[in-house]
Motif scaffolding. Structure first.
Motif, mmCIF file in Angstrom:
data_model
loop_
_atom_site.group_PDB
_atom_site.id
_atom_site.type_symbol
_atom_site.label_atom_id
_atom_site.label_comp_id
_atom_site.label_asym_id
_atom_site.label_seq_id
_atom_site.Cartn_x
_atom_site.Cartn_y
_atom_site.Cartn_z
ATOM 1 N N GLY A 82 -13.640 74.376 82.990
ATOM 2 C CA GLY A 82 -14.710 74.442 82.008
ATOM 3 C C GLY A 82 -14.095 74.576 80.629
ATOM 4 O O GLY A 82 -13.007 75.149 80.472
ATOM 5 N N ALA A 83 -14.770 74.031 79.621
ATOM 6 C CA ALA A 83 -14.332 74.137 78.226
ATOM 7 C C ALA A 83 -15.477 74.721 77.426
ATOM 8 O O ALA A 83 -16.611 74.245 77.528
ATOM 9 C CB ALA A 83 -13.942 72.770 77.675
ATOM 10 N N VAL A 84 -15.185 75.756 76.635
ATOM 11 C CA VAL A 84 -16.238 76.490 75.925
ATOM 12 C C VAL A 84 -15.925 76.547 74.433
ATOM 13 O O VAL A 84 -14.813 76.909 74.038
ATOM 14 C CB VAL A 84 -16.359 77.934 76.463
ATOM 15 C CG1 VAL A 84 -17.548 78.636 75.810
ATOM 16 C CG2 VAL A 84 -16.488 77.947 77.969
ATOM 17 N N VAL A 85 -16.926 76.192 73.615
ATOM 18 C CA VAL A 85 -16.811 76.323 72.153
ATOM 19 C C VAL A 85 -18.145 76.837 71.628
ATOM 20 O O VAL A 85 -19.137 76.104 71.608
ATOM 21 C CB VAL A 85 -16.473 74.979 71.475
ATOM 22 C CG1 VAL A 85 -16.246 75.196 69.968
ATOM 23 C CG2 VAL A 85 -15.255 74.325 72.103
ATOM 24 N N ALA A 86 -18.178 78.102 71.232
ATOM 25 C CA ALA A 86 -19.364 78.675 70.591
ATOM 26 C C ALA A 86 -20.633 78.421 71.401
ATOM 27 O O ALA A 86 -21.647 77.977 70.862
ATOM 28 C CB ALA A 86 -19.517 78.110 69.172
ATOM 29 N N TYR A 87 -20.580 78.726 72.679
ATOM 30 C CA TYR A 87 -21.744 78.494 73.541
ATOM 31 C C TYR A 87 -22.875 79.460 73.214
ATOM 32 O O TYR A 87 -24.027 79.067 73.089
ATOM 33 C CB TYR A 87 -21.325 78.602 75.006
ATOM 34 C CG TYR A 87 -22.484 78.651 75.978
ATOM 35 C CD1 TYR A 87 -23.561 77.760 75.877
ATOM 36 C CD2 TYR A 87 -22.498 79.578 77.019
ATOM 37 C CE1 TYR A 87 -24.616 77.813 76.775
ATOM 38 C CE2 TYR A 87 -23.544 79.631 77.925
ATOM 39 C CZ TYR A 87 -24.605 78.760 77.797
ATOM 40 O OH TYR A 87 -25.651 78.811 78.684
ATOM 41 N N GLY A 88 -22.581 80.754 73.092
ATOM 42 C CA GLY A 88 -23.617 81.697 72.721
ATOM 43 C C GLY A 88 -24.100 82.607 73.829
ATOM 44 O O GLY A 88 -24.989 83.433 73.604
ATOM 45 N N GLN A 89 -23.537 82.460 75.032
ATOM 46 C CA GLN A 89 -23.838 83.387 76.125
ATOM 47 C C GLN A 89 -22.525 83.830 76.775
ATOM 48 O O GLN A 89 -21.540 83.073 76.781
ATOM 49 C CB GLN A 89 -24.726 82.748 77.195
ATOM 50 C CG GLN A 89 -26.145 82.455 76.749
ATOM 51 C CD GLN A 89 -27.052 82.170 77.945
ATOM 52 O OE1 GLN A 89 -27.047 82.892 78.933
ATOM 53 N NE2 GLN A 89 -27.850 81.099 77.839
#
Length: 311
Positions: A82-89
């Motif tokens: 998985g890649a995450v950038v400023a998801y918010g959760q």
């Protein structure tokens, strides 16, 4: 590599673009549910959702990323990472375990400096000369996982949080794609974060954005730039109305005056601080669009000695 991408605001879009341009396969995009704008009741999709749908990608918008049914849905995708950038959760352990190699987060600071929601804003307000971006493996802590890659970026004296964040988003996008490639090839060794020089970057509050004119000019300058464009630095006008401020500029050679006192000098609107005054660029009284400070001054017709921030 099969990748799930999680992100929400505009600054996450360059990373999704970089993944689509790479050899990786984006099997799904996770983003926050549609939200209402500042005005009206209409729901609006996140920038990431808009972009993803335009690319024909499957988009998931869970109310809670911790929901067991959602986690099962993600696990069924059989993604490698998985890649995450400023998801918010916050991604809980059960979701972090849903991919083969884990979840890689792109964070806009050089960790362990400025862990938290507002690293760029806090870095600017603290007067840092250099910041950067870090890719790391998510774990159950807040931005505490082992580091996979990083880059640095010099902070310019006129940078706002928006300026700096845009540059980091562009520079960080290929870093994220390269990190995933390195993980796939087995050539990246995760490095534990240092236990020294840890700092935290909580989300900015309305109080953080209130300008206290008794502070030195360089501190006021950093605060306003750190709060631009959001949440927006603000003060009160002599009549008690709230007004948002654009970036200010210290005027080293202008005569000093009482903190908050506003006056016109050589075509500029100057406000006193704890040291030298600062020149206003724009000002937006409540309910009005931002205007040049000089235009506001001509229409305000303030009495001599009027001050900001007193009401």
């Amino acid at each position: 590599m099969r990748v799930i991408f999680a992100g929400t605001p505009e600054v996450a879009v360059p990373s999704l673009e970089a993944l689509l341009a790479s050899d990786h396969e984006v099997v799904a995009v996770i983003t926050q549910p549609d939200a209402r704008g500042r005005r009206g009741k209409a729901l609006h999709p996140s920038p990431v959702k808009e972009f993803a749908l335009a690319q024909g990608l499957d988009v998931l918008t869970p109310e809670k990323a911790s929901d067991p049914e959602f986690i099962a849905q993600v696990a069924a995708l059989e993604a490698d990472a998985g890649a995450v950038v400023a998801y918010g959760q916050i991604l809980r352990p059960a979701l972090l375990e849903s991919t083969r190699l884990g979840w890689v987060n792109l964070h806009f600071s050089v960790l362990p400096a400025w862990r938290g929601a507002a690293p760029v804003q806090r870095s600017l307000m603290a007067g840092d000369d250099v910041t950067g971006a870090t890719t790391f493996l998510l774990d159950k802590g807040m931005d505490t996982g082992p580091v996979l890659g990083l880059l640095t970026e010099r902070i310019r004296v006129t940078d706002t949080a928006g300026d700096l964040l845009d540059r980091l988003a562009q520079a960080g996008a290929p870093l994220l794609a390269q990190t995933l490639s390195g993980m796939e090839a087995g050539v990246i060794v995760p490095e534990p974060q240092s236990v020294e020089d840890i700092s935290y970057a909580p989300k900015l509050t309305r109080d953080d954005a209130y300008v206290r004119w008794e502070r030195p000019a360089h501190v006021v300058d950093r605060q306003v730039r750190g709060c631009t464009p959001a949440p927006g630095a603000w003060t009160t006008l002599p009549d008690g109305q709230v007004a948002k401020l654009g970036p200010v500029s210290p005027r080293l050679h202008a005569p000093r005056t009482v903190p908050g006192q506003v006056r016109e000098m050589d075509g500029e609107v100057l406000v006193g601080t704890g040291t030298e005054p600062v020149a206003l660029s724009t000002i937006a009284p409540a309910g009005k669009r931002a205007m040049a400070a000089a235009d506001w001054w001509r229409g305000a017709r303030l009495s001599e000695g009027a001050a900001l921030g007193e009401a």
